[in-house]
Design an enzyme around this catalytic site. Structure first.
Site, PDB file in Angstrom:
ATOM      1  N   HIS A 147       0.852  -1.179   0.000  1.00 33.91           N
ATOM      2  CA  HIS A 147       0.000   0.000   0.000  1.00 33.91           C
ATOM      3  C   HIS A 147       0.886   1.227   0.000  1.00 33.91           C
ATOM      4  O   HIS A 147       1.939   1.228   0.628  1.00 33.91           O
ATOM      5  CB  HIS A 147      -0.923   0.008   1.232  1.00 33.91           C
ATOM      6  CG  HIS A 147      -2.109   0.894   1.033  1.00 33.91           C
ATOM      7  ND1 HIS A 147      -2.069   2.243   1.267  1.00 33.91           N
ATOM      8  CD2 HIS A 147      -3.346   0.620   0.574  1.00 33.91           C
ATOM      9  CE1 HIS A 147      -3.246   2.758   0.968  1.00 33.91           C
ATOM     10  NE2 HIS A 147      -4.044   1.803   0.545  1.00 33.91           N
ATOM     11  N   ASP A 187      -8.036  -5.217  -0.127  1.00 35.78           N
ATOM     12  CA  ASP A 187      -8.541  -5.960  -1.280  1.00 35.78           C
ATOM     13  C   ASP A 187      -8.147  -7.424  -1.260  1.00 35.78           C
ATOM     14  O   ASP A 187      -8.669  -8.218  -2.034  1.00 35.78           O
ATOM     15  CB  ASP A 187      -8.053  -5.314  -2.580  1.00 35.78           C
ATOM     16  CG  ASP A 187      -8.763  -4.003  -2.808  1.00 35.78           C
ATOM     17  OD1 ASP A 187      -9.948  -3.941  -2.466  1.00 35.78           O
ATOM     18  OD2 ASP A 187      -8.138  -3.057  -3.291  1.00 35.78           O
TER      19      ASP A 187
END
Ligand code: CMC
Length: 428
Positions: free
Chosen positions: A307, A364
């Site tokens: 991320h 996700d």
């Protein structure tokens, strides 16, 4: 005394104010940098650039903290409904019962889309990706509501556009799926709440009602809340930059949906399941795929890992991982993809490459597995992300318009050819 940052350029010292946010975030205000020094900053990918001041979402990537309007994501995901969180993000405070009722009623009233829009759906090929359909349909709403074209008309007009968009997105999303299946569209039903209504439009058939399962509704609420806002990122910054030109809200959100589609952003949830299926069909050798992800000559990356801002853990992934186990257990589902996901997570988390780069599973990584359990087809996963992110995009757009932010217009450092004369085609 307020802090000052000093920059030395060509023997001269310039001073710039330091801005401190309510959570003690620090920034050097360089808005006068070019005017005073003639220099600009270079920050490809905006990794160090604060593009705005915002009172909506606070995120601390090192500590794994995420707050909407000051409320921790853990509490909201546990106790609130998505529509309550939407109100919070857009209007800045948790609603009273009366405010919530009025907001929910207004949204329920606007869930139908114009009958003429059905023809647009029918014109798409059956294989059309639902994100392409959704982005186009949302932009098309502007053609049915010309009064939305001036985003600054009045606070009431702005609210009406916001409520219409929140109300119609689930209808458009569910219809993009029905259309891909070449099944008849199901009209919204006012007796259901936001999530129930979406599930009804997705899964009911004229021949058979869809039984609303509270486990499914609760999981969906949680997933949408976890995706509802994430401060500045590729799609939200797109929304703010498109909105800064005073384009209408429908066009602006359509741009956000397009930005979300990419596999490095919202498209990652679809990419995760496709990756897990690939590993499964290839015999399930997780080590082989981890080695591929580490190989710099191989373009393969572990989808759902890493991320831009979370460098220790993604708090949304922690909540979703637990929700994932709960949903699969309550629904009695045994998904081989979950087994591969768990193996992959274990191997990667113990691997030096991933540890050294602070690469952890993101939101996700697990959301796709829950969506599968809820019966949502893989191509719809990013559409689900868009449904969740809508109130965040709207709140960011509303904040930007209310703060009269100027049109977004970055600078660049030109690296092309210096001036040269045109050469006739016969002499090239
Ligand atoms: N698999 C293997 N290596 C990776 C991965 C990955 N998923 N992510 C980053 N790296 C490596 C990358 O190769 C680089 O290595 P090196 O320093 O040796 O060159 C290093 O880690 C830093 O990567 P980066 O690309 O510079 O990091 P970034 O902050 O620009 O990118 C990211 C963040 C999310 C785009 C990236 O981690 C990625 O591509 N992840 C997979 C896609 C994904 O899951 N995206 C969803 C993000 S969460 C949903 C959302 O909010 O949009």
């Amino acid at each position: 005394m307020s802090e000052i940052a000093k920059i030395e350029l060509e023997g001269k010292t310039y001073e710039f104010p330091v801005i401190t946010g309510t959570e003690n975030e620090k920034a050097i205000d360089i808005s006068k940098l070019r005017d005073t020094t003639g220099y600009v900053t270079l920050d490809t990918g905006y990794k160090n650039t604060g593009a705005t001041k915002s009172a909506i979402t606070f995120l601390d990537g090192e500590k794994g903290i995420l707050h909407y309007r000051g409320y921790p994501i853990e509490q909201l995901a546990e106790k609130a409904t998505f529509i309550e969180v939407a109100y919070l993000l857009i209007y800045g405070a948790l609603p009273t019962q009366a405010q919530l009722d009025s907001f929910s009623n207004s949204i329920t009233k606007h869930t139908l889309v114009h009958e003429d829009m059905k023809q647009f759906f029918e014109a798409y090929p059956a294989k059309a990706h639902p994100m392409g359909v959704l982005a186009s349909m949302v932009c098309s709403l502007s053609t049915f509501y010309p009064e939305s074209l001036d985003p600054n008309r009045s606070a009431e007009a702005k609210d009406l556009t916001i409520h219409r968009l929140l109300a119609k997105l689930p209808t458009l999303a569910a219809w993009s799926y029905k259309n891909a299946m070449r099944h008849p569209f199901m009209y919204p039903k006012n007796e259901y709440d936001y999530c129930g209504n979406f599930l009804h439009m997705m899964f009911a058939m004229p021949t058979e009602d869809y039984k609303i399962d509270p486990v499914v509704v609760s999981a969906l609420n949680k997933l949408l809340i976890l995706h509802a806002d994430h401060e500045q990122n590729c799609s939200t910054s797109t929304v703010r930059i498109v909105g800064s030109s005073q384009a209408n809200l429908y066009a602006t959100i359509s741009a956000g949906i397009s930005a979300l589609w990419g596999p490095l952003h919202g498209g990652a949830n679809q990419a995760v399941i496709e990756m897990l299926e690939k590993i499964h069909n290839d015999g399930g050798d997780v080590d082989k795929w981890v080695a591929k992800a580490k190989d710099k000559d191989d373009p393969f990356r572990l989808m759902g890992f890493g991320h831009r801002v979370y460098k220790n853990f993604d708090p949304r992934a922690t909540i979703i991982k637990k929700a994932c186990d709960d949903v699969l257990e309550k629904m009695g589902i045994n998904d081989p993809m979950l087994e591969i996901a768990k193996k992959l997570e274990k191997v990667a988390l113990e691997d030096e490459y991933f540890k050294a780069r602070n690469l952890y599973p993101n939101v996700d990584f697990y959301s796709g597995i829950i969506y599968r359990a809820l019966g949502i087809p893989t191509e719809m996963f990013t559409v689900m992300f868009a449904l969740g992110r809508l109130p965040g995009w709207i709140s960011q757009w509303k904040e930007m318009t209310e703060n009269n932010e100027p049109i977004g217009r970055p600078r660049q450092i030109y690296t092309g050819a210096t001036p040269r004369d045109y050469v006739e085609i016969s002499k090239r």
